[in-house]
Design a protein around this motif. Structure first.
Motif, PDB file in Angstrom:
ATOM      1  N   GLU A  14       8.449  53.296  49.398  1.00  0.00           N
ATOM      2  CA  GLU A  14       8.190  53.750  48.281  1.00  0.00           C
ATOM      3  C   GLU A  14       7.855  55.724  48.731  1.00  0.00           C
ATOM      4  O   GLU A  14       8.147  56.143  48.760  1.00  0.00           O
ATOM      5  CB  GLU A  14       7.835  53.464  47.197  1.00  0.00           C
ATOM      6  CG  GLU A  14       8.416  52.510  45.942  1.00  0.00           C
ATOM      7  CD  GLU A  14       7.057  51.706  45.129  1.00  0.00           C
ATOM      8  OE1 GLU A  14       7.220  53.055  44.531  1.00  0.00           O
ATOM      9  OE2 GLU A  14       6.910  50.926  44.628  1.00  0.00           O
ATOM     10  N   SER A  15       6.881  55.178  49.963  1.00  0.00           N
ATOM     11  CA  SER A  15       6.447  56.573  50.467  1.00  0.00           C
ATOM     12  C   SER A  15       6.910  56.751  51.717  1.00  0.00           C
ATOM     13  O   SER A  15       6.089  57.173  52.911  1.00  0.00           O
ATOM     14  CB  SER A  15       4.830  56.135  50.280  1.00  0.00           C
ATOM     15  OG  SER A  15       3.838  55.237  50.591  1.00  0.00           O
ATOM     16  N   ALA A  16       7.537  55.492  52.453  1.00  0.00           N
ATOM     17  CA  ALA A  16       8.303  56.431  54.491  1.00  0.00           C
ATOM     18  C   ALA A  16       8.536  57.250  53.962  1.00  0.00           C
ATOM     19  O   ALA A  16       9.123  57.544  53.898  1.00  0.00           O
ATOM     20  CB  ALA A  16       9.024  54.483  54.312  1.00  0.00           C
ATOM     21  N   SER A  17       8.962  57.806  55.622  1.00  0.00           N
ATOM     22  CA  SER A  17       9.520  58.965  55.419  1.00  0.00           C
ATOM     23  C   SER A  17      10.435  58.387  55.660  1.00  0.00           C
ATOM     24  O   SER A  17      11.558  57.533  55.616  1.00  0.00           O
ATOM     25  CB  SER A  17       8.643  59.100  57.236  1.00  0.00           C
ATOM     26  OG  SER A  17       9.478  58.331  57.997  1.00  0.00           O
ATOM     27  N   ALA A  18      11.368  59.796  55.832  1.00  0.00           N
ATOM     28  CA  ALA A  18      12.610  59.869  55.292  1.00  0.00           C
ATOM     29  C   ALA A  18      13.429  59.101  57.149  1.00  0.00           C
ATOM     30  O   ALA A  18      14.040  58.148  56.921  1.00  0.00           O
ATOM     31  CB  ALA A  18      13.398  61.038  55.849  1.00  0.00           C
ATOM     32  N   SER A  19      12.680  58.951  57.877  1.00  0.00           N
ATOM     33  CA  SER A  19      13.471  58.186  59.300  1.00  0.00           C
ATOM     34  C   SER A  19      13.294  56.815  59.081  1.00  0.00           C
ATOM     35  O   SER A  19      13.632  56.622  59.555  1.00  0.00           O
ATOM     36  CB  SER A  19      12.080  59.007  60.355  1.00  0.00           C
ATOM     37  OG  SER A  19      11.362  58.444  60.799  1.00  0.00           O
ATOM     38  N   GLY A 332      10.812  58.872  47.851  1.00  0.00           N
ATOM     39  CA  GLY A 332      12.858  59.095  47.220  1.00  0.00           C
ATOM     40  C   GLY A 332      13.007  60.083  46.289  1.00  0.00           C
ATOM     41  O   GLY A 332      11.672  60.631  45.321  1.00  0.00           O
ATOM     42  N   TYR A 333      13.977  60.401  46.277  1.00  0.00           N
ATOM     43  CA  TYR A 333      14.498  62.430  45.548  1.00  0.00           C
ATOM     44  C   TYR A 333      13.970  61.062  43.673  1.00  0.00           C
ATOM     45  O   TYR A 333      14.750  60.223  43.372  1.00  0.00           O
ATOM     46  CB  TYR A 333      15.636  62.303  45.831  1.00  0.00           C
ATOM     47  CG  TYR A 333      16.505  61.759  45.575  1.00  0.00           C
ATOM     48  CD1 TYR A 333      17.789  61.927  44.757  1.00  0.00           C
ATOM     49  CD2 TYR A 333      16.946  61.276  46.689  1.00  0.00           C
ATOM     50  CE1 TYR A 333      18.996  61.247  44.738  1.00  0.00           C
ATOM     51  CE2 TYR A 333      18.477  60.260  46.534  1.00  0.00           C
ATOM     52  CZ  TYR A 333      19.246  60.519  45.541  1.00  0.00           C
ATOM     53  OH  TYR A 333      20.098  59.628  45.338  1.00  0.00           O
ATOM     54  N   THR A 334      13.667  62.206  42.946  1.00  0.00           N
ATOM     55  CA  THR A 334      14.247  62.150  41.258  1.00  0.00           C
ATOM     56  C   THR A 334      15.523  62.676  40.686  1.00  0.00           C
ATOM     57  O   THR A 334      16.076  63.711  41.339  1.00  0.00           O
ATOM     58  CB  THR A 334      12.997  62.963  40.820  1.00  0.00           C
ATOM     59  OG1 THR A 334      13.272  63.896  41.369  1.00  0.00           O
ATOM     60  CG2 THR A 334      11.906  61.843  41.490  1.00  0.00           C
TER      61      THR A 334
END
Length: 450
Positions: A14-19, A332-334
């Motif tokens: 859930e808190s992983a970077s985009a890459s 993640g976007y909301t």
């Protein structure tokens, strides 16, 4: 019971970077596509002539056709019991869920043990974001009947999280739910937003206490639009003296997989390792970048799905992106769900599509003309009362036959859909028939004129 990753997040992804998230997602996407190509007759035919090895990113998915709900219905009808899209053997399937269909027969979704674990993990992330914690005790106010995902799958998710579920269900009615709440004092509550508001309003007359004095700390709402509207949230939080957060899901992919955190700015996409969520233009089918303010339809590809996998499934859920960064630490976007292309209603906790009722009315021709309208005299999408239904009877039908027809309709709908209706019969030609515009089966009317 699984264990949360941190005080605020159920899973590290859930808190992983985009890459980091993208790398995991793309690896699993390639694995899933190879799986469905090898094991699903439906997708073997659908992807004939397409080199799936070239689909390596989410952007590459644009080269694959969408999967439509109607295709799944046809697949289920042609190859019962679970359709040509099933990709696991009968010996691997341990559970079957039923979704609300557009006819009296629901859609069916198979689950392996691995699929149940995936559903539980997806749901745990959403409900943890909503504020539920291991050790909580929860009153279950979603419908528990007919195999819908608000029932048993939610129980399984809560058990996976170490939460005690009291599975009373919306069908039990306000009095029983409130009596249990007053007796057991669970600190968590789950259900549809308008039903939970109704429950709170009934508390003083049923148990002699305001809902805010019944011990609820956290509420999770879903199953219908509206839970994220400020006025609805404020009403729920005021009535119950609890936090109210929204979640979103759907039977075809999983039970629930979007979850709103304490920032209350929309529901996070929480699981790039277990699913792909594309945002598309519903008219053109083109992919839309999920930046703040963007709007579109959600399209899902399940990852790590065995029994009933779907690729590029069109949900008809229309959302607006409310943010791409959050103080909670999730990356993640909301989104907020702002509508659906269908008109699904919820009657005493049971999902029903107007087209399902339309089908049942039409099947009684020639004593009916097949024309009907639901006169919705309630706020939102849910009601605790019998559904007001206006049906045209055939010209010249005698009064005694009209009484028989009214009784038959109410009984038929109750039997097929588990929904109570209050049928009003009108003569042939009463209901408007536009020439070129699809008739809206649901008409909104003020309560006093219903």
């Amino acid at each position: 019971m699984a264990a949360p990753y941190s005080e605020k997040q159920w899973s590290a992804i859930e808190s992983a970077s985009a890459s980091e998230a993208r790398a995991v997602q793309q690896d699993r996407l390639r694995e899933q596509l190879a799986y469905v190509a090898a094991r699903s007759a439906f997708y073997q035919e659908k992807f004939a002539g397409i080199d799936l090895a070239k689909v390596r990113t989410v952007e590459d998915l644009a080269g694959l056709p969408f999967t439509e709900k109607q295709e799944l219905r046809e697949s289920l009808a042609a190859v019962p019991p679970l359709g040509a899209h099933v990709a696991a053997g009968p010996e691997e399937i341990v559970q079957i869920q039923a979704s609300s269909g557009t006819t009296g027969s629901p859609s069916y979704v198979g689950l392996t043990r691995g699929d149940i674990e995936t559903w539980c993990e997806l749901g745990a992330r959403a409900l943890y974001a909503n504020g539920f914690r291991p050790g909580d005790r929860l009153l279950h106010a979603f419908g528990m009947s007919k195999g819908f995902v608000g029932g048993l799958p939610v129980v399984q998710i809560l058990q996976h999280m170490g939460i005690v579920d009291i599975p009373i269900g919306a069908e039990a009615g306000a009095e029983r739910l409130l009596r249990v709440q007053a007796d057991q004092r669970p600190n968590a509550l789950i259900g549809t937003p308008y039903f939970l508001a109704y429950l709170a309003e009934q508390a003083p007359s049923i148990v002699g206490l305001d809902a805010r004095d019944l011990g609820v700390r956290a509420i999770s709402v879903g199953g219908e639009p509206g839970g994220g509207l400020p006025a609805v949230r404020e009403k729920l939080e005021s009535l119950w003296g609890a936090t109210s957060r929204e979640m979103l899901g759907g039977t075809d992919i999983a039970c629930t997989y979007w979850g709103e955190c304490e920032e209350a700015n929309g529901m996070h996409f929480l699981s790039p390792d277990l699913m792909v969520a594309e945002l598309i233009n519903p008219d053109t089918g083109e992919q839309i970048t999920p930046v703040e303010g963007a709007q579109g339809e959600l399209v899902y590809t399940a990852l790590r799905r065995q029994a009933s996998p779907l690729v590029r499934f069109r949900t008809r859920d229309h959302v607006i992106v409310t943010g791409t960064e959050c103080a909670c630490g999730r990356t993640g976007y909301t989104v907020r769900c702002i509508g659906r292309t269908d008109d699904m209603l919820i009657v005493r906790g049971i999902n029903v599509f107007p087209s399902a009722i339309k089908q049942l009315v039409a099947e009684l021709a020639p004593v009916t003309t097949g024309e009907m309208r639901i006169r919705a005299d309630f706020e939102g999408h849910s009601t605790q009362k019998p559904l007001p239904l206006v049906v045209e009877h055939a010209a010249g039908l005698p009064a005694e036959k009209q009484d028989e027809l009214r009784t038959s309709l109410e009984s038929r709908i109750r039997s097929a859909l588990n929904v109570k209706t209050a049928v009003t019969l009108v003569p042939d030609g009463t209901l408007k028939r536009p020439d070129h515009v699809k008739v809206a089966l649901v008409e909104r009317v003020p309560a006093q004129t219903a």
